[in-house]
Scaffold this active site. Structure first.
Site, PDB file in Angstrom:
ATOM      1  CD1 TRP A  35     -12.717  -1.454   0.161  1.00  0.00           C
ATOM      2  CD2 TRP A  35     -11.760  -2.609   1.329  1.00  0.00           C
ATOM      3  NE1 TRP A  35     -12.807  -2.147  -0.307  1.00  0.00           N
ATOM      4  CE2 TRP A  35     -12.421  -3.866  -0.137  1.00  0.00           C
ATOM      5  CE3 TRP A  35     -10.790  -3.125   1.865  1.00  0.00           C
ATOM      6  CZ2 TRP A  35     -11.781  -4.728  -0.245  1.00  0.00           C
ATOM      7  CZ3 TRP A  35     -10.292  -4.427   1.019  1.00  0.00           C
ATOM      8  CH2 TRP A  35     -10.803  -5.290   0.319  1.00  0.00           C
ATOM      9  CG  HIS A  36      -6.923   2.508   4.013  1.00  0.00           C
ATOM     10  ND1 HIS A  36      -5.833   1.486   3.692  1.00  0.00           N
ATOM     11  CD2 HIS A  36      -7.586   1.483   4.404  1.00  0.00           C
ATOM     12  CE1 HIS A  36      -6.025   0.931   5.156  1.00  0.00           C
ATOM     13  NE2 HIS A  36      -7.009   0.374   5.450  1.00  0.00           N
ATOM     14  CE1 TYR A  37     -14.460   5.787   0.902  1.00  0.00           C
ATOM     15  CE2 TYR A  37     -13.395   3.525   0.354  1.00  0.00           C
ATOM     16  CZ  TYR A  37     -14.813   4.598   0.736  1.00  0.00           C
ATOM     17  OH  TYR A  37     -15.632   4.158   1.044  1.00  0.00           O
ATOM     18  CG  HIS A  38      -7.916   9.791   2.808  1.00  0.00           C
ATOM     19  ND1 HIS A  38      -6.935   8.858   2.192  1.00  0.00           N
ATOM     20  CD2 HIS A  38      -6.501  11.182   2.502  1.00  0.00           C
ATOM     21  CE1 HIS A  38      -5.805   8.767   2.160  1.00  0.00           C
ATOM     22  NE2 HIS A  38      -6.060  10.336   2.034  1.00  0.00           N
ATOM     23  CE  LYS A  68      -2.445   2.460   3.377  1.00  0.00           C
ATOM     24  NZ  LYS A  68      -3.154   2.497   4.639  1.00  0.00           N
TER      25      LYS A  68
END
Length: 592
Positions: free
Chosen positions: A522-525, A422
């Site tokens: 799934w770590h969108y911000h 990542k």
């Protein structure tokens, strides 16, 4: 200012100690949750009044609501259902089931970014903590300092969360080999088990306990004062209500609909300290601001939305940490595991892994609507599309044909695990826009993966670390000696992880492999970032009585997984809001 910080930290520490004692008395009831304050929105009155209205019962919303309810009347509105009513959510071995469920009531709502990457957003009380891979790690010291958070209060808020949801995982052979392989590959030092974000190799926390049961942000509602909180499930908020008669718009309520389509209104009680707080996540919070008239004027007017405040930064700064994974088939049986070990490198990427001992179990149906497997391999098949055919031909029928071909493979082909990297940051950013005026529909989002060359460099460097791990002596029991890195890249390139075309040089160019096989972790911000949409106290700029407290405010994803920090932020800001309000009202010395 320093004295205020010290008072805030001492107050939070005292509350943690008291709350933890109460928690110890209630631990036997952990899995049989029956909150008296939780009900379906169909049971809500047409009109109601509260001190705080929180939109979004997710990773930040639950701890925030629990904290504020200890002194005030709080309404928590969640568009999804209860995690305790869905047995898939609590079971680690059914991780992929919820993500693969595309039904209208699924805890996971699928969306595809304009980049062609398949993604999910939560639709359940507890938010992303109900559908993720469970890794728990704090933000690093530099991140906390950059955010301007009080160090002692941050530590106390993390502990408050960890007393309920965080556990030390027990490593199986595959994860232990990954840990040793990372160390052998130079990702040092060996930090053992820790929640802290520090360079080197570590075993992180997990929200899955020793029995493989998931503990979520919804469990933090056990801290709430029962007569101080109402939680409404399947409450779909349509917009925030503003009073626009004064100098500045003032939020004073919300409109929401229940599952039968009936409209309800919730208003703030009289009092200048009462607020509406958005905790709907990086997709939901900027979307709801726009639907309510706060956003880029030209964009809102194109949908016929009445402008409340022209704020062009709403929806900007969207980022998603790109992930690329390499599938490593194993000659040996491997345990079922999600993320437990992480290598925090100095090259700008993180290396993690997941495995499954059930690779040989064939699902009865490979259709997009009936997943039966637990491995990432099948998860990619279920949620993705075929990369080897033109986009318009990527149909469920095509997937079924590919699945039938897979069914003919020897069971050993399905035994192994994924090692993934990542990208830190990332530096590439995009934007979010409305598609329509329906709050239930996904907005349009573009992340612009690898548009910044540094992100691509970090991806390549991370893949090179993975190569060293695969070739390490520590990992030799879980690799075939005749499988080259090029072979593994070629195998991984064939997985249907996104809608992007493949290129002939995917297995020889790491840069091309990064671009072509990018997926989400799934770590969108972003979308409501500090300094652009909200101030350092998370108040929305240009309007009053409205805050945003969730991952949409982040400029970068904290640590190697944001969920711990998002839960911490809900607690941290809940205590801070309460402490500052009591001080203003002259009751800061009252017993909390």
């Amino acid at each position: 200012m320093a004295a205020d910080h010290q008072l805030f930290a001492r107050t939070l520490s005292a509350i943690v100690a008291t709350s933890f004692f109460a928690l110890l008395c209630s631990l036997p009831q952990v899995r049989s949750v029956d909150y008296t304050f939780m009900k379906d929105a169909t049971q809500a009155p047409n009109v109601s009044y509260y001190d705080y209205i929180i939109v979004g019962g997710g990773t930040a919303g639950c701890p925030l609501a629990a904290t504020l309810s200890e002194r005030f009347r709080v309404l928590l509105l969640e568009r999804g259902g209860s995690p305790y009513a869905d047995e898939r959510i609590g079971d680690m071995t059914r991780f992929s089931d919820t993500l693969s469920d595309t039904s209208p009531t699924s805890p996971s709502q699928r969306f595809v970014s304009e980049d062609g990457v398949i993604n999910s957003r939560p639709r359940v009380l507890g938010g992303g903590s109900c559908i993720n891979a469970g890794f728990y790690t704090r933000a690093g010291e530099a991140y906390v300092a950059d955010a301007g958070w009080d160090v002692d209060a941050t530590e106390a808020a993390y502990r408050w969360v960890e007393d309920v949801v965080a556990f030390e995982p027990e490593l199986g052979p595959w994860q232990a080999a990954l840990q040793s392989g990372l160390l052998e590959s130079g990702i040092a030092p060996d930090n053992g088990f820790t929640f802290d974000h520090i360079d080197g190799t570590k075993v992180g926390g997990s929200i899955f306990d020793a029995d493989g049961r998931r503990h979520t942000a919804a469990d933090l509602l056990r801290y709430a004062r029962e007569d101080g909180l109402d939680v409404l499930l399947r409450a779909r908020v349509a917009k925030i209500l503003f009073n626009v008669r004064g100098r500045r718009p003032v939020a004073h309520g919300v409109v929401f609909h229940d599952s039968k389509g009936r409209m309800h209104k919730a208003y703030l009680n009289a009092g200048r300290s009462n607020e509406v707080i958005l905790s709907a996540g990086a997709m939901g919070s900027p979307q709801l601001l726009m639907l309510s008239g706060v956003g880029p004027a030209h964009h809102l007017r194109s949908f016929g939305i009445t402008l409340v405040h022209d704020q062009p930064e709403v929806g900007q700064g969207m980022s998603d940490n790109p992930m690329n994974a390499i599938y490593v088939p194993s000659p040996s049986l491997v345990e079922v595991s999600l993320i437990q070990v992480v290598g925090i490198t100095q090259v700008g990427s993180y290396v993690e892994g997941a495995s499954g001992s059930n690779w040989g179990v064939r699902p009865r149906s490979f259709g997009m609507f009936s997943p039966q497997v637990i491995s990432f391999f099948f998860f990619f098949l279920q949620t993705g599309q075929l990369a080897t055919v033109p986009p318009k031909q990527r149909t469920p029928e095509a997937i079924a044909l590919a699945a039938e071909a897979m069914r003919q493979l020897d069971d050993s082909a399905f035994r192994g695990g994924f090692i993934l990297e990542k990208v830190l940051g990332p530096l590439s950013t995009g934007h979010l826009e409305l598609r329509n005026r329906n709050p239930d529909d996904n907005p349009s989002v573009t992340f612009n993966y690898f548009s910044h060359p540094e992100d691509l460099r970090r991806c390549v460097a991370g893949l090179q670390v993975i190569e060293r791990v695969i070739q390490s002596k520590a990992f030799e029991n879980f690799t075939y000696p005749n499988f080259s890195m090029e072979t593994l890249l070629n195998m991984s390139t064939g997985f249907p992880v996104n809608l992007l075309p493949r290129h002939d040089n995917d297995s020889t160019s790491l840069e091309q492999f990064c671009r072509d096989t990018v997926m989400t972790i799934w770590h969108y911000h972003g979308g409501c970032q500090v300094g652009r949409v909200v101030d350092t106290e998370y108040r929305v700029l240009g309007v009053d009585a409205l805050r945003v407290i969730d991952g949409s405010t982040f400029n970068a994803s904290p640590g190697t997984n944001p969920q711990a920090t998002v839960m911490m932020l809900g607690r941290y800001m809940g205590v801070k809001i309460r402490s500052e309000r009591l001080k203003v009202e002259g009751t800061e010395g009252a017993k909390l």
